[in-house]
Write an enzyme that holds these catalytic residues in place. Structure first.
Site, PDB file in Angstrom:
ATOM      1  N   ASN A   1       0.836  -1.192   0.000  1.00 31.76           N
ATOM      2  CA  ASN A   1       0.000   0.000   0.000  1.00 31.76           C
ATOM      3  C   ASN A   1       0.875   1.247   0.000  1.00 31.76           C
ATOM      4  OD1 ASN A   1       0.586  -0.839   2.759  1.00 31.76           O
ATOM      5  ND2 ASN A   1      -0.898   0.669   3.486  1.00 31.76           N
TER       6      ASN A   1
ATOM      7  N   GLU B   1       0.234   5.269   0.735  1.00 30.70           N
ATOM      8  CA  GLU B   1      -0.697   6.297   1.194  1.00 30.70           C
ATOM      9  C   GLU B   1      -0.317   7.669   0.641  1.00 30.70           C
ATOM     10  OE1 GLU B   1      -1.993   4.188   5.380  1.00 30.70           O
ATOM     11  OE2 GLU B   1      -0.789   6.009   5.479  1.00 30.70           O
TER      12      GLU B   1
ATOM     13  N   CYS C   1      -4.096   0.605  -2.573  1.00 33.36           N
ATOM     14  CA  CYS C   1      -3.976  -0.628  -1.794  1.00 33.36           C
ATOM     15  C   CYS C   1      -2.931  -1.570  -2.388  1.00 33.36           C
ATOM     16  CB  CYS C   1      -5.314  -1.350  -1.753  1.00 33.36           C
ATOM     17  SG  CYS C   1      -6.626  -0.427  -0.928  1.00 33.36           S
TER      18      CYS C   1
ATOM     19  N   GLU D   1      -3.119  -4.816  -2.918  1.00 33.94           N
ATOM     20  CA  GLU D   1      -3.663  -5.767  -3.890  1.00 33.94           C
ATOM     21  C   GLU D   1      -3.758  -5.147  -5.277  1.00 33.94           C
ATOM     22  OE1 GLU D   1      -5.884  -6.430   0.074  1.00 33.94           O
ATOM     23  OE2 GLU D   1      -4.894  -4.787  -0.986  1.00 33.94           O
TER      24      GLU D   1
ATOM     25  N   CYS E   1     -10.171  -5.042   0.970  1.00 36.78           N
ATOM     26  CA  CYS E   1     -11.322  -4.141   0.954  1.00 36.78           C
ATOM     27  C   CYS E   1     -12.208  -4.442  -0.253  1.00 36.78           C
ATOM     28  CB  CYS E   1     -10.846  -2.681   0.932  1.00 36.78           C
ATOM     29  SG  CYS E   1     -10.164  -2.130  -0.659  1.00 36.78           S
TER      30      CYS E   1
ATOM     31  N   CYS F   1     -10.691  -3.645  -3.729  1.00 34.21           N
ATOM     32  CA  CYS F   1      -9.697  -4.636  -4.161  1.00 34.21           C
ATOM     33  C   CYS F   1     -10.363  -5.942  -4.566  1.00 34.21           C
ATOM     34  CB  CYS F   1      -8.666  -4.874  -3.063  1.00 34.21           C
ATOM     35  SG  CYS F   1      -7.548  -3.467  -2.881  1.00 34.21           S
TER      36      CYS F   1
END
Length: 141
Positions: free
Chosen positions: A53, A55, A64, A66, A95, A98
């Site tokens: 990930n 940010e 993310c 994935e 999530c 994803c």
């Protein structure tokens, strides 16, 4: 493991995916949430594509792990996947966004969720995202 699902992966492959996701997690850029995530996507070609990930101060622009792994694989022209491993400190599943991105490529892929203590749970993606929107849902006129 979900009760009705037995993965079609050897234990050694599961271990390799978790190890790769764990290594990718170390590269995470998570200065705001401090929630590092690593993902390892198994291509049908047998190669593993990793992601972490990333940010951003404008939270909605973060990416993310994935989806990072998917983009990395697609950049290498790989579009068929059999499994993904996701490693977080507490072992949470991907999530919804994803899950949807993964379903685009294989709604039945194996999803391995692991925590940093070594606990793991294995699902099938369509159990995590039932009734996913897919290419077949697009009307052709």
């Amino acid at each position: 493991m979900s009760e009705d699902f037995i993965p079609d992966l050897e234990a050694a492959v599961v271990d390799r995916l978790i190890a790769a996701a764990t290594a990718a997690r170390r590269a995470a850029y998570a200065p705001y949430s401090h929630f590092a995530v690593g993902a390892a996507l198994l291509g049908a070609d047998g190669q593993i594509y990793t992601g972490c990930n990333v940010e951003n101060a404008l939270y909605g622009l973060g990416v993310c792990a994935e989806r990072t792994a998917v983009v990395r694989a697609v950049t290498e022209r790989i579009r068929s996947f059999t499994a993904v491993a996701v490693v977080t400190e507490n072992g949470v599943a991907p999530c919804g966004a994803c899950r949807q991105v993964l379903a685009e490529f294989n709604p039945q892929m194996t999803v391995i969720v692991a925590d940093t203590a070594g606990q793991r749970t294995i699902y099938r993606l369509d159990a995590l995202l039932p009734h996913a929107f897919g290419p077949g849902d697009l009307a052709s006129g």
